[in-house]
Scaffold this active site. Structure first.
Site, PDB file in Angstrom:
ATOM      1  N   SER A 264      30.320  90.680  85.309  1.00  0.00           N
ATOM      2  CA  SER A 264      30.953  91.816  84.623  1.00  0.00           C
ATOM      3  C   SER A 264      32.282  92.243  85.250  1.00  0.00           C
ATOM      4  O   SER A 264      33.268  92.443  84.519  1.00  0.00           O
ATOM      5  CB  SER A 264      29.989  93.005  84.559  1.00  0.00           C
ATOM      6  OG  SER A 264      28.875  92.659  83.773  1.00  0.00           O
TER       7      SER A 264
ATOM      8  N   LYS B 277      17.803 100.192  84.356  1.00  0.00           N
ATOM      9  CA  LYS B 277      17.957 100.495  82.927  1.00  0.00           C
ATOM     10  C   LYS B 277      17.024 101.605  82.439  1.00  0.00           C
ATOM     11  O   LYS B 277      17.396 102.372  81.556  1.00  0.00           O
ATOM     12  CB  LYS B 277      17.760  99.220  82.094  1.00  0.00           C
ATOM     13  CG  LYS B 277      18.893  98.210  82.248  1.00  0.00           C
ATOM     14  CD  LYS B 277      18.690  97.009  81.356  1.00  0.00           C
ATOM     15  CE  LYS B 277      19.763  95.968  81.619  1.00  0.00           C
ATOM     16  NZ  LYS B 277      19.634  94.791  80.769  1.00  0.00           N
TER      17      LYS B 277
ATOM     18  N   ASP C 146      22.012  95.337  74.489  1.00  0.00           N
ATOM     19  CA  ASP C 146      21.264  94.071  74.608  1.00  0.00           C
ATOM     20  C   ASP C 146      20.641  93.683  73.263  1.00  0.00           C
ATOM     21  O   ASP C 146      20.727  92.516  72.845  1.00  0.00           O
ATOM     22  CB  ASP C 146      20.131  94.204  75.644  1.00  0.00           C
ATOM     23  CG  ASP C 146      20.647  94.210  77.080  1.00  0.00           C
ATOM     24  OD1 ASP C 146      21.757  93.702  77.322  1.00  0.00           O
ATOM     25  OD2 ASP C 146      19.928  94.738  77.960  1.00  0.00           O
TER      26      ASP C 146
ATOM     27  N   GLY D 175       9.522  92.827  79.321  1.00  0.00           N
ATOM     28  CA  GLY D 175      10.342  93.767  80.076  1.00  0.00           C
ATOM     29  C   GLY D 175      11.383  94.418  79.170  1.00  0.00           C
ATOM     30  O   GLY D 175      11.279  94.358  77.929  1.00  0.00           O
ATOM     31  N   GLY D 176      12.386  95.010  79.797  1.00  0.00           N
ATOM     32  CA  GLY D 176      13.403  95.746  79.036  1.00  0.00           C
ATOM     33  C   GLY D 176      14.144  94.870  78.036  1.00  0.00           C
ATOM     34  O   GLY D 176      14.368  95.276  76.880  1.00  0.00           O
TER      35      GLY D 176
HETATM   36  P1  NAP Z   1      12.293  92.793  83.533  1.00  0.00           P
HETATM   37  O1  NAP Z   1      12.144  94.080  82.826  1.00  0.00           O
HETATM   38  O2  NAP Z   1      12.137  92.745  85.022  1.00  0.00           O
HETATM   39  O3  NAP Z   1      11.238  91.763  82.893  1.00  0.00           O
HETATM   40  C1  NAP Z   1      11.030  90.491  83.468  1.00  0.00           C
HETATM   41  C2  NAP Z   1      10.152  89.654  82.526  1.00  0.00           C
HETATM   42  O4  NAP Z   1      10.074  88.338  83.082  1.00  0.00           O
HETATM   43  C3  NAP Z   1       8.719  90.170  82.409  1.00  0.00           C
HETATM   44  O5  NAP Z   1       8.264  89.940  81.119  1.00  0.00           O
HETATM   45  C4  NAP Z   1       7.981  89.299  83.432  1.00  0.00           C
HETATM   46  O6  NAP Z   1       6.629  89.131  83.146  1.00  0.00           O
HETATM   47  C5  NAP Z   1       8.698  87.996  83.238  1.00  0.00           C
HETATM   48  N1  NAP Z   1       8.537  87.112  84.401  1.00  0.00           N
HETATM   49  C6  NAP Z   1       9.097  87.270  85.614  1.00  0.00           C
HETATM   50  N2  NAP Z   1       8.722  86.280  86.426  1.00  0.00           N
HETATM   51  C7  NAP Z   1       7.895  85.478  85.710  1.00  0.00           C
HETATM   52  C8  NAP Z   1       7.178  84.289  85.997  1.00  0.00           C
HETATM   53  N3  NAP Z   1       7.250  83.719  87.200  1.00  0.00           N
HETATM   54  N4  NAP Z   1       6.449  83.733  85.012  1.00  0.00           N
HETATM   55  C9  NAP Z   1       6.383  84.289  83.802  1.00  0.00           C
HETATM   56  N5  NAP Z   1       7.042  85.424  83.459  1.00  0.00           N
HETATM   57  C10 NAP Z   1       7.781  86.016  84.412  1.00  0.00           C
HETATM   58  O7  NAP Z   1      13.719  92.129  83.245  1.00  0.00           O
HETATM   59  P2  NAP Z   1      14.624  92.270  81.933  1.00  0.00           P
HETATM   60  O8  NAP Z   1      15.629  93.328  82.134  1.00  0.00           O
HETATM   61  O9  NAP Z   1      13.727  92.350  80.756  1.00  0.00           O
HETATM   62  O10 NAP Z   1      15.407  90.875  81.959  1.00  0.00           O
HETATM   63  C11 NAP Z   1      14.737  89.655  81.711  1.00  0.00           C
HETATM   64  C12 NAP Z   1      15.728  88.505  81.865  1.00  0.00           C
HETATM   65  O11 NAP Z   1      16.744  88.589  80.876  1.00  0.00           O
HETATM   66  C13 NAP Z   1      16.440  88.490  83.213  1.00  0.00           C
HETATM   67  O12 NAP Z   1      16.573  87.162  83.646  1.00  0.00           O
HETATM   68  C14 NAP Z   1      17.805  89.061  82.889  1.00  0.00           C
HETATM   69  O13 NAP Z   1      18.813  88.594  83.780  1.00  0.00           O
HETATM   70  C15 NAP Z   1      18.018  88.506  81.492  1.00  0.00           C
HETATM   71  N6  NAP Z   1      18.977  89.312  80.724  1.00  0.00           N
HETATM   72  C16 NAP Z   1      20.124  88.688  80.341  1.00  0.00           C
HETATM   73  C17 NAP Z   1      21.044  89.376  79.599  1.00  0.00           C
HETATM   74  C18 NAP Z   1      22.307  88.684  79.175  1.00  0.00           C
HETATM   75  O14 NAP Z   1      23.266  89.375  78.856  1.00  0.00           O
HETATM   76  N7  NAP Z   1      22.344  87.357  79.148  1.00  0.00           N
HETATM   77  C19 NAP Z   1      20.818  90.718  79.245  1.00  0.00           C
HETATM   78  C20 NAP Z   1      19.629  91.322  79.650  1.00  0.00           C
HETATM   79  C21 NAP Z   1      18.707  90.602  80.392  1.00  0.00           C
HETATM   80  P3  NAP Z   1       5.509  90.117  83.748  1.00  0.00           P
HETATM   81  O15 NAP Z   1       5.444  91.305  82.833  1.00  0.00           O
HETATM   82  O16 NAP Z   1       4.288  89.285  83.756  1.00  0.00           O
HETATM   83  O17 NAP Z   1       5.966  90.475  85.140  1.00  0.00           O
END
Ligand code: NAP
Length: 504
Positions: A253, A300, A335, A360-361
């Site tokens: 960013s 967030k 998002d 997640g979020g």
């Molecule tokens: P979050 O709220 O921490 O959620 C993480 C998710 O990943 C949960 O559903 C978690 O499952 C799952 N997870 C983590 N480790 C895992 C594993 N070893 N095996 C299976 N599932 C696993 O994070 P978030 O904000 O939703 O973001 C999720 C991803 O999207 C991140 O990598 C983030 O960088 C990416 N993202 C990218 C953008 C973009 O602009 N490209 C925007 C937003 C987010 P559990 O519930 O079982 O823990």
């Protein structure tokens, strides 16, 4: 000296980046100086030289005369000792005679007044506290300004980011009274204040040289500052924006927002606000008058509670964008709309069956926005309770995580953090793909993930995580500025960065 010494006050109209260097010998110091960017000032810490060299007038004079960059010469009493006062005065006088751009004298040095009177346009008067939130901040600022030096420099430690607010305010007051100043804090808690002060018109910001050896805690690396922040284009008075998250070291960013501001010549700045919890960072952002903030993991949800969210962000329960509205923050979530925009380029969403991985979020934002767009969403998550809860709230179906590989869908969206590690098998499910599916990845580092590899191998349409990153950032840019971001330039810059990482 590479630069003519001016009789004008040092700061001129723009602040300067100052690469702070402390080495035991002139040879090592000169080697480090030549590594520093040509347009920058260097700080030569004479107090770090071996005592035998510091005592050698010829060696010190030769060093300063040979310095190929404008030099701020410093000799701190904390290292040399108060008893070395006469020697410090001599060394600073010698430095000025040998062509130093400026010298830094401590306010409490017995010779401070004398030095300023004799060499006013080339003297920085500084004061360093050892306690956060110094009680005599205003008094010291007034005493330093009364000497009318070229620059007043005030430095205090910050345990948390909000500790920096009064120090930044002192700088603002000095500058509005016509006194050039650099006022910032040390330590992780003070890291952002170094940039916030500079963006607000600070005369100097001190950074660690190439190779990353910092001379004080909380200094940013000079190469990163130039590459991602582009501070040469910042203008005091122009709006400033920030990034709240932890960690943010690898965020793209700062690079893309500062690129946009450099291209449009608006003087705006985008600065990471780091080093504490969400509440502390937000307090500093408030005090510094930032106009907008990107919010990333893990803040967030906390951001939602600290703002007036719009209807969509409230429904998602997460905010990734804050915009300042008078005394309040308005909250948004870009998002969800980014998922719809990116996926909608490859697939007609109304009626499409979309499998969202995660709870997640990001998964929540994706699922809600996709349902709003008419898609039939199914969710799956490692922790089944979270998937059930999300699906219940949305009225959608759940596929158990251990059976997700057999599910069929028009599109699969990976909203888990699985894939962030570039290992061949990191537990990501292996899908039975027909080749007709669209596979959308949210992870953008690394570029190549298990989902994308499977999609390519099966002839599906792969969408890299960078697409979503750029579109959600574009949403933030529009919310803050009402303008269109330079998306082609952003894509090229981000792609180059990710490609370089892949090759390294
Ligand atoms: P979050 O709220 O921490 O959620 C993480 C998710 O990943 C949960 O559903 C978690 O499952 C799952 N997870 C983590 N480790 C895992 C594993 N070893 N095996 C299976 N599932 C696993 O994070 P978030 O904000 O939703 O973001 C999720 C991803 O999207 C991140 O990598 C983030 O960088 C990416 N993202 C990218 C953008 C973009 O602009 N490209 C925007 C937003 C987010 P559990 O519930 O079982 O823990």
């Amino acid at each position: 000296m590479a630069e003519t010494i001016s009789a004008e006050p040092l700061p001129g109209s723009a602040g300067r980046i100052c690469v702070s260097l402390a080495e035991p010998t002139p040879a090592r110091l000169l080697a480090r100086i030549t590594e520093s960017p040509p347009g920058d000032v260097v700080e030569l810490r004479l107090d770090a030289l071996e005592p035998s060299i510091r005592e050698d007038d010829g060696a010190v004079a030769a060093l300063i005369a040979a310095c190929p960059r404008p030099a701020v010469v410093t000799c701190r009493s904390a290292e040399v000792g108060e008893e070395g006062s006469a020697r410090r005065e001599f060394l600073l006088e010698l430095a000025l005679r040998c062509g130093a751009w400026a010298v830094d004298v401590e306010l409490d040095a017995p010779f401070a007044q004398r030095l300023v009177t004799a060499h006013r346009p080339r003297v920085i008067v500084s004061h360093h506290w050892t306690d956060a939130r110094p009680r005599d901040l205003e008094d010291v600022a007034a005493r330093a300004a009364a000497l009318r030096p070229a620059i007043v420099k005030l430095v205090a430690p910050a345990a948390v980011p909000a500790d920096a607010a009064p120090v930044l305010e002192a700088g603002r007051r000095l500058r509005s009274g016509g006194q050039p100043a650099a006022t910032f804090c040390l330590g992780e808690g003070g890291r952002s204040s170094r940039l916030l002060d500079f963006a607000a018109g600070g005369a100097l910001t001190y950074v660690a040289g190439s190779g990353g050896v910092a001379t004080a805690p909380g200094q940013w690396m000079v190469d990163w500052v130039h590459r991602d922040l582009r501070p040469d284009g910042w203008r005091a008075g122009a709006p400033r924006y920030g990034l709240l998250g932890d960690p943010i070291t690898h965020s793209l960013s700062p690079a893309i927002f500062n690129l946009a501001f450099a291209l449009d010549g608006s003087g705006r700045a985008y600065i990471p606000v780091t080093g504490g919890d969400f509440a502390q960072a937000l307090k500093l952002a408030d005090a510094a008058g930032l106009a907008g903030l990107s919010v990333t993991m893990p803040f967030k949800q906390e951001a939602l509670a600290a703002c007036f969210p719009d209807e969509f962000a409230a429904r998602i329960g997460a905010v990734n964008t804050l915009s300042c509205d008078g005394d309040a923050w308005r909250g948004h979530n870009t998002d969800g709309p980014a998922v719809v925009e990116v996926l909608g380029r490859h697939l007609s969403l109304p009626g499409a069956r979309v499998l969202v991985l995660g709870a997640g979020g990001a998964a929540r934002a994706a699922a809600i926005a996709l349902i709003d767009a008419g898609a039939r969403v199914v969710v799956s998550n490692r922790t089944s309770g979270r998937a059930d809860e999300l699906a219940r709230g949305l009225g959608t179906d759940v596929v158990p995580w251990d059976r997700v590989m057999g599910s069929t869908a028009d599109a699969i969206v990976n909203a888990t953090s699985l894939g962030m590690e570039a290992t061949a098998d990191n537990g990501f499910p292996t899908f039975r793909l027909s080749g007709a599916e669209v596979a959308m990845e949210m992870v953008y580092r690394p570029v190549d993930t298990p989902l994308l590899r499977q999609a390519r191998a099966s002839g599906c349409t792969p969408i890299e995580g960078l697409e979503m990153f750029l579109v959600q950032a574009a949403g933030q840019f529009r919310i803050w500025t009402g303008e269109e971001p330079p998306l082609p330039a952003w894509r090229m810059a981000a792609q180059q960065r990710l490609d370089a990482e892949r090759e390294s």
